[in-house]
Write a protein that holds these residues in place. Structure first.
Motif, mmCIF file in Angstrom:
data_model
loop_
_atom_site.group_PDB
_atom_site.id
_atom_site.type_symbol
_atom_site.label_atom_id
_atom_site.label_comp_id
_atom_site.label_asym_id
_atom_site.label_seq_id
_atom_site.Cartn_x
_atom_site.Cartn_y
_atom_site.Cartn_z
ATOM 1 N N TYR A 1 0.832 -1.202 0.000
ATOM 2 C CA TYR A 1 0.000 0.000 0.000
ATOM 3 C C TYR A 1 0.872 1.260 0.000
ATOM 4 N N TYR B 1 0.851 3.987 -2.849
ATOM 5 C CA TYR B 1 0.390 5.313 -2.449
ATOM 6 C C TYR B 1 1.408 6.390 -2.821
ATOM 7 N N VAL C 1 -2.694 3.498 -6.268
ATOM 8 C CA VAL C 1 -3.255 2.509 -5.365
ATOM 9 C C VAL C 1 -4.275 1.664 -6.111
ATOM 10 N N TYR D 1 -6.656 -1.616 -5.514
ATOM 11 C CA TYR D 1 -7.170 -2.495 -4.478
ATOM 12 C C TYR D 1 -6.872 -3.954 -4.785
ATOM 13 N N VAL E 1 -3.304 -4.810 -3.637
ATOM 14 C CA VAL E 1 -3.188 -4.942 -2.185
ATOM 15 C C VAL E 1 -3.841 -6.240 -1.713
ATOM 16 N N LEU F 1 -8.574 -1.439 3.607
ATOM 17 C CA LEU F 1 -8.840 -0.499 2.522
ATOM 18 C C LEU F 1 -10.193 0.191 2.688
ATOM 19 N N ARG G 1 -10.763 4.214 3.179
ATOM 20 C CA ARG G 1 -11.635 4.961 2.281
ATOM 21 C C ARG G 1 -12.723 5.689 3.051
#
Length: 124
Positions: free
Chosen positions: A62, A66, A71, A73, A76, A114, A118
Motif C-alpha cells: 500500500y 500510495y 493505489v 485495491y 493490495v 482499505l 476509504r
C-alpha cells in the motif's frame, strides 16, 4: 497516520468474522456446538498470521502504491492473499483447509483495511 493505524485495528476483526462464519456453517451442517467453538478459537489463534501479513505484505504494498499515486485495491488484496498463504506455510501447516482459511482471513483483513481507509478519507 492516525487513519492508517485505525484501519489496521479494524482489519483485525477478520479472524472473528471468519471464525464466526465457518463455525456457524459447520454448526448448521453438523449440529455440534463444540465444532463451532473449535473453529472460532482456531481462527482467533491464527490471528498472528493476519498481523504478520499486514505488516510484511499489505502495508509495504500500500505504501509503495500510495507514494506513486497508483493505489490498486486488487494489488493490495493479492499481496494479502499470497502473504497469508506463504506465512501459513512457513508458520503453521503444509496445506489443507487451514491454508485456505488463513488466506481468506488475510484477504478480508486487507479489504477491511482499505474500506476503513476509504471511509476515513471521505469523512475528513
Amino acid at each position: 497516520m492516525k487513519n492508517v493505524a485505525t484501519a489496521i485495528g479494524v482489519s483485525f476483526l477478520s479472524p472473528v468474522i471468519i471464525g464466526t462464519m465457518l463455525g456457524t456453517y459447520f454448526f448448521i451442517g453438523y449440529g455440534e456446538v463444540e465444532l463451532f467453538w473449535q473453529l472460532f478459537t482456531t481462527a482467533i489463534a491464527n490471528a498472528h498470521i493476519v498481523g504478520i501479513s499486514m505488516a510484511v505484505c499489505v502495508l509495504p504494498t500500500y505504501h509503495l502504491l500510495y507514494k506513486r499515486d497508483k493505489v490498486s485495491y486488487s494489488a493490495v488484496m493479492t499481496a494479502a492473499m499470497l502473504g497469508g498463504a506463504a506465512l501459513t506455510y512457513v508458520f503453521s501447516v503444509d496445506g489443507g483447509p487451514i491454508l485456505i482459511a488463513n488466506s481468506v482471513m488475510c484477504s478480508l483483513a486487507a479489504a477491511l483495511f482499505l474500506y476503513s481507509l476509504r471511509r476515513r478519507n471521505v469523512a475528513c
